[in-house]
Design an enzyme around this catalytic site. Structure first.
Site, PDB file in Angstrom:
ATOM      1  N   HIS A  67     108.546  27.366  -4.143  1.00  0.00           N
ATOM      2  CA  HIS A  67     109.782  26.777  -3.632  1.00  0.00           C
ATOM      3  C   HIS A  67     109.790  26.762  -2.107  1.00  0.00           C
ATOM      4  CE1 HIS A  67     111.250  27.338  -7.770  1.00  0.00           C
ATOM      5  NE2 HIS A  67     112.129  26.402  -7.466  1.00  0.00           N
ATOM      6  N   HIS A  68     110.777  26.103  -1.555  1.00  0.00           N
ATOM      7  CA  HIS A  68     110.932  25.961  -0.103  1.00  0.00           C
ATOM      8  C   HIS A  68     111.189  27.316   0.559  1.00  0.00           C
ATOM      9  CE1 HIS A  68     115.329  26.403  -0.629  1.00  0.00           C
ATOM     10  NE2 HIS A  68     115.118  25.717  -1.742  1.00  0.00           N
ATOM     11  N   ASN A  81     117.841  25.410 -14.493  1.00  0.00           N
ATOM     12  CA  ASN A  81     117.210  24.185 -13.992  1.00  0.00           C
ATOM     13  C   ASN A  81     117.787  22.990 -14.740  1.00  0.00           C
ATOM     14  OD1 ASN A  81     115.231  22.015 -13.518  1.00  0.00           O
ATOM     15  ND2 ASN A  81     114.051  23.622 -12.519  1.00  0.00           N
ATOM     16  N   GLY A 101     114.985  31.190 -10.944  1.00  0.00           N
ATOM     17  CA  GLY A 101     115.650  31.253 -12.239  1.00  0.00           C
ATOM     18  C   GLY A 101     114.869  30.531 -13.320  1.00  0.00           C
ATOM     19  N   LYS A 136     114.655  29.459   0.047  1.00  0.00           N
ATOM     20  CA  LYS A 136     115.152  29.946  -1.245  1.00  0.00           C
ATOM     21  C   LYS A 136     115.301  31.460  -1.206  1.00  0.00           C
ATOM     22  CE  LYS A 136     114.429  29.689  -6.242  1.00  0.00           C
ATOM     23  NZ  LYS A 136     115.851  29.303  -6.465  1.00  0.00           N
TER      24      LYS A 136
END
Length: 235
Positions: free
Chosen positions: A130-131, A99, A140, A134
């Protein structure tokens, strides 16, 4: 900077647009299905990749052959992939992070401090969102947080719960949510007796990761061979 981008998807396009808006030169965008542009492309100052692990092979070969530093933010890597990055860092500078947000770097530090104080008397849970496109789960960033929370190795990760799970043991629950266009949210819960402490970070636009990657690239091109990360960037 002259930048070569690994991948031609949404993240690659966002890197390209943001880099060019900042006065940088994008020499090209290359994906594993067509490497022919590399034959005639100007050698860049740095290569940035946020795409998918299928690109790692040609990235390593290209970086070694042309002595190009690599900023790498792709997740979902295997142990062999990590070993490849480590070997690459012996020959060129490599900046690797799960990130590239400055806020997440601070989140990691806060979680490290909180866990040291709370792990013996609080139950710990980790939730990431998340979207819906992904590919990897947990993210991660979640894996990095989990490694911080379990540096001692005394806890067992439990990925979701179902059925008759019984009383909680010495574990850390890890949960992944997927939906919509969510850029990324990571929350760590510490559940105690009659109180809960929550530490959370939410990204509202993926451009924050691109900005971090470009800062990392500017830092990396001044370094010698080795493995670098967000700790090096933020000092």
């Amino acid at each position: 900077m002259k930048i070569l981008i690994g991948g031609t998807g949404k993240m690659g396009s966002l890197i390209k647009d943001t880099a060019q808006a900042g006065g940088n030169i994008v020499t090209g965008m290359v994906d594993a299905f067509d490497l022919s542009p590399l034959d005639t492309m100007e050698i860049p100052d740095v290569l940035i990749d946020f795409s998918h692990r299928d690109n790692l092979g040609w990235i390593v070969d290209y970086a070694v052959k042309n002595h190009v530093p690599v900023v790498y933010g792709t997740t979902g890597l295997t142990e062999q992939d990590h070993n490849e990055l480590q070997k690459l860092s012996e020959q060129v500078p490599v900046f690797y992070s799960t990130n590239f947000s400055y806020g997440v770097a601070v989140l990691n530090d806060l979680v490290r401090r909180a866990t040291a104080l709370l792990k013996d008397n609080y139950d710990m849970e980790l939730v990431e969102t998340h979207h819906n496109e992904k590919k990897d789960a947990p993210s991660g960033t979640a894996k990095t947080l989990l490694s911080i929370m379990n540096e001692s190795g005394e806890f067992t990760p439990v990925y979701g719960r179902q059925g008759d799970v019984g009383a909680r043991g010495k574990e850390i629950g890890v949960h992944s949510l997927r939906g919509g266009t969510e850029a990324g949210e990571h929350t760590v819960h510490y559940f105690g007796n009659n109180e809960t402490i929550t530490i959370s970070h939410r990204a509202t636009n993926r451009v924050i990761f691109v900005n971090g990657a470009l800062k990392a690239a500017d830092y990396l091109i001044k370094q010698s061979a080795g493995m670098y990360g967000m700790k090096d960037l933020i000092g």
